[in-house]
Design an enzyme around this catalytic site. Structure first.
Site, PDB file in Angstrom:
ATOM      1  CG  PHE A  55      -2.120  -0.820   0.926  1.00  0.00           C
ATOM      2  CD1 PHE A  55      -3.263  -0.213   0.459  1.00  0.00           C
ATOM      3  CD2 PHE A  55      -2.080  -2.186   1.052  1.00  0.00           C
ATOM      4  CE1 PHE A  55      -4.377  -0.967   0.132  1.00  0.00           C
ATOM      5  CE2 PHE A  55      -3.182  -2.945   0.735  1.00  0.00           C
ATOM      6  CZ  PHE A  55      -4.344  -2.338   0.273  1.00  0.00           C
ATOM      7  CB  CYS A  56       2.608   2.841  -2.238  1.00  0.00           C
ATOM      8  SG  CYS A  56       3.325   1.230  -2.137  1.00  0.00           S
ATOM      9  CB  THR A  57       0.902   7.822  -1.104  1.00  0.00           C
ATOM     10  OG1 THR A  57      -0.123   7.288  -0.252  1.00  0.00           O
ATOM     11  CG2 THR A  57       0.392   9.084  -1.776  1.00  0.00           C
TER      12      THR A  57
END
Ligand SMILES: *[C@@H]1O[C@H](CO)[C@@H](O)[C@H](O)[C@H]1NC(C)=O
Length: 374
Positions: free
Chosen positions: A126-128
């Protein structure tokens, strides 16, 4: 005097809860034999944190996905999957096991488990990621890597991969993993990969049947010739020449998992979010490649884990806040510092954020900060 000492102590205690530190840096020479390349970083992690606070954290996660008796039975399968990895990377993985064994922990982990770990990371990242261009045409690339596994901070390192004595590419790595989820080729391009949310992992807390199914799907896809994304990106870092070449390669390769790949280059307009399914960019709304486009006011693009053309789920809205923060920062002021601030603002920065990396390929600058260090 005593008051002053107490005050200093208090301040250091208050700031101790969020110890953000620069990631340790290592050089991995591509001129050295693959089985020896990772010995130093592996030794460092075990010497500094102990096996139980580094590699064991990942093993516990594998155990939570796959029950131990089954895991042991799967060993031959994992080894078989490893045959589908490029020889060089398979040999590096064996070398990593040798290095762990050299520290006296060879009985705690198998080569097959290391291979499985190399397939799993790309499953639940999960990343931005943020891409931006400033009024002078400078391109910036920032990313948070968020993870459901706790303790990855103690495996995080910044690695310069060198060839002939100079840096060919740089990446942020979890030592033990040989692919690249975050990397840059100086004066050429940078990339980050975010998981494309296809299964409801939030509901499942990154665990259970859905995640296990994902591992199996990855394995099947691997056996069928899909490339593990991290290994594919590391090859791209090694062989890619520039942004447009990287974009072309990223758009056509058969990959093991659906992902978002963010690419940044060195000149105006050279930044894009590529929404990938296993075979190619997903063009269902014609935006499989979604570039920054300053002339149309789109001076930045932010991607989390959902297709940009659909709404994010209420339970995981990092997109709204990061977009809002970037808008407040503004085109005139954008730079690595501002992007770092946006990536450091909750809920964009979250409990699972392991590291933040800032990249500017044109300047060759690359900086990894480890977050939420205990
Ligand atoms: C990292 O290792 C130290 C021991 O050196 C340990 O106290 C700490 O909890 C570990 N951090 C994580 C995130 O597991």
């Amino acid at each position: 005097m005593i008051l002053l000492v107490a005050l200093v102590l208090l301040i250091s205690l208050l700031s101790a809860h969020s110890l953000d530190v620069k990631a340790p840096k290592f050089t991995v020479s591509l001129d050295s034999p693959p089985q020896e390349r990772w010995t130093e970083p592996v030794s460092y992690m075990i010497d500094t944190y102990g096996f139980d606070h580094s590699f064991k954290n990942v093993l516990d996660y594998v155990d939570s996905l796959i029950p131990e008796p089954l895991l042991l039975k799967l060993e031959p399968v994992f080894l078989k999957v490893m045959d589908s990895f490029p020889d060089e990377y398979a040999t590096e993985i064996k070398g990593i096991w040798n290095a762990i064994d050299g520290k006296g922990y060879g009985d705690r982990i198998t080569v097959g488990q290391l291979a499985a770990i190399n397939l799993m990371y790309e499953l639940t990242v999960f990343c931005t990621s943020v891409l931006a261009e400033d009024p002078d045409g400078n391109i910036y690339h920032g990313r948070n890597l968020d993870y459901g596994i706790s303790g990855l901070q103690n495996l995080t390192a910044q690695i310069d991969f060198t060839s002939g004595g100079s840096v060919l590419y740089t990446g942020t790595e979890f030592v033990g993993y040989v692919g690249l989820l975050t990397g840059m080729k100086p004066s050429a391009f940078s990339f980050s990969v975010d998981q494309r949310e296809m299964i409801d992992q939030h509901k499942n807390n990154h665990k259970g049947w859905e995640a296990f199914k994902g591992v199996i799907e990855n394995i099947i896809s691997g056996v069928e010739g899909g490339k593990p994304v991290g290994m594919f990106l590391r090859k791209l870092a090694e062989e890619g020449s520039d942004f447009s070449n990287a974009l072309e390669v990223v758009s056509k390769e058969n990959l093991i998992a659906p992902v978002y790949i963010m690419l940044a280059g060195t000149a105006s307009g050279e930044a894009a979010v590529v929404t990938r399914n296993r075979l190619h960019p997903d063009d269902q709304v014609g935006e499989g490649v979604w570039p920054v486009d300053v002339t149309n006011g789109a001076w930045f693009r932010a991607e989390t884990n959902y297709d940009h053309w659909v709404d994010v789920p209420d339970t995981d809205n990092r997109r709204g806040p990061v977009n809002q923060c970037m808008i407040e920062l503004g085109f005139e002021n954008v730079g690595l510092e501002g992007i770092y601030d946006c990536l450091s603002t909750p809920p964009v920065l979250c409990d699972g954020t392991v590291y933040t990396t800032l990249m500017q390929p044109k300047e060759g600058s690359f900086e990894t900060t480890i977050r939420n260090q205990e």
